[in-house]
Design an enzyme around this catalytic site. Structure first.
Site, PDB file in Angstrom:
ATOM      1  N   GLN A  78     -31.463 -16.161  -7.623  1.00 38.48           N
ATOM      2  CA  GLN A  78     -32.576 -16.535  -8.488  1.00 38.48           C
ATOM      3  C   GLN A  78     -32.537 -18.038  -8.765  1.00 38.48           C
ATOM      4  O   GLN A  78     -31.908 -18.497  -9.714  1.00 38.48           O
ATOM      5  CB  GLN A  78     -32.542 -15.743  -9.795  1.00 38.48           C
ATOM      6  CG  GLN A  78     -33.793 -15.961 -10.601  1.00 38.48           C
ATOM      7  CD  GLN A  78     -33.881 -15.056 -11.804  1.00 38.48           C
ATOM      8  OE1 GLN A  78     -33.123 -14.110 -11.961  1.00 38.48           O
ATOM      9  NE2 GLN A  78     -34.802 -15.375 -12.679  1.00 38.48           N
ATOM     10  N   PHE A  79     -33.231 -18.801  -7.908  1.00 38.01           N
ATOM     11  CA  PHE A  79     -33.223 -20.252  -8.048  1.00 38.01           C
ATOM     12  C   PHE A  79     -33.840 -20.719  -9.355  1.00 38.01           C
ATOM     13  O   PHE A  79     -33.527 -21.798  -9.858  1.00 38.01           O
ATOM     14  CB  PHE A  79     -33.922 -20.923  -6.850  1.00 38.01           C
ATOM     15  CG  PHE A  79     -35.417 -20.878  -6.899  1.00 38.01           C
ATOM     16  CD1 PHE A  79     -36.126 -21.943  -7.449  1.00 38.01           C
ATOM     17  CD2 PHE A  79     -36.119 -19.797  -6.413  1.00 38.01           C
ATOM     18  CE1 PHE A  79     -37.509 -21.917  -7.495  1.00 38.01           C
ATOM     19  CE2 PHE A  79     -37.495 -19.762  -6.444  1.00 38.01           C
ATOM     20  CZ  PHE A  79     -38.197 -20.820  -6.995  1.00 38.01           C
ATOM     21  N   THR A  80     -34.699 -19.903  -9.970  1.00 34.24           N
ATOM     22  CA  THR A  80     -35.356 -20.319 -11.208  1.00 34.24           C
ATOM     23  C   THR A  80     -34.385 -20.451 -12.379  1.00 34.24           C
ATOM     24  O   THR A  80     -34.736 -21.029 -13.410  1.00 34.24           O
ATOM     25  CB  THR A  80     -36.504 -19.358 -11.588  1.00 34.24           C
ATOM     26  OG1 THR A  80     -35.982 -18.040 -11.764  1.00 34.24           O
ATOM     27  CG2 THR A  80     -37.585 -19.353 -10.518  1.00 34.24           C
TER      28      THR A  80
END
Length: 146
Positions: A78-80
């Site tokens: 989850q890059f966010t």
């Protein structure tokens, strides 16, 4: 590296209607990687996760780890998690590692967790539009950074 750890009674991740990972009681780990992460960060985080004492013992005290309980682990990229929303209303993701850097980090992180636990670790699919379902137990949610 930043992770959000949730103690769950069950969790699953679906991509295009297909379940790619599913667990019973254990940990759902949302993992974000930076462009500066190294093997040292992965090692530290993997060891921290398998030893994190957030499961109840016989006295109903959070004193057991996922390693102690034999619980499952589901890791979802989850890059966010690396979003910077301090300015304006559109988050910046410049701290998130680009896919050519993040994919090997994610894969190695999963390998390390599997080696430490001695069993498979469920995963999502890196870069896919994923639907994550979970039943948080407690609720217990912890943010770890390295």
């Amino acid at each position: 590296m930043r992770v959000v750890v949730q103690r769950v009674t069950e969790a699953s991740v679906t991509v295009d209607g297909d379940i790619t990972g599913q667990i019973g009681p254990g940990l759902l780990v949302l993992a974000g990687f930076t462009h500066t992460d190294t093997a040292a960060e992965l090692d530290w985080m993997a060891r921290k996760l398998v030893q994190l004492r957030i499961f109840s013992d016989a006295d109903d005290k959070m004193n057991l780890s996922v390693q102690d309980t034999g619980g499952d682990v589901l890791v979802v990229s989850q890059f966010t998690l690396l979003a910077d929303a301090r300015k304006g209303t559109r988050p910046s993701y410049v701290q998130a590692a680009p896919p050519p850097v993040a994919i090997p980090l994610y894969e190695e992180f999963v390998r390390q967790l599997q080696a430490l636990l001695g069993r498979p670790v469920a995963t999502g699919r890196f870069g896919a539009d994923m639907k994550v379902r979970l039943l948080n137990d407690g609720p217990v949610t912890i943010i770890l950074e390295r």
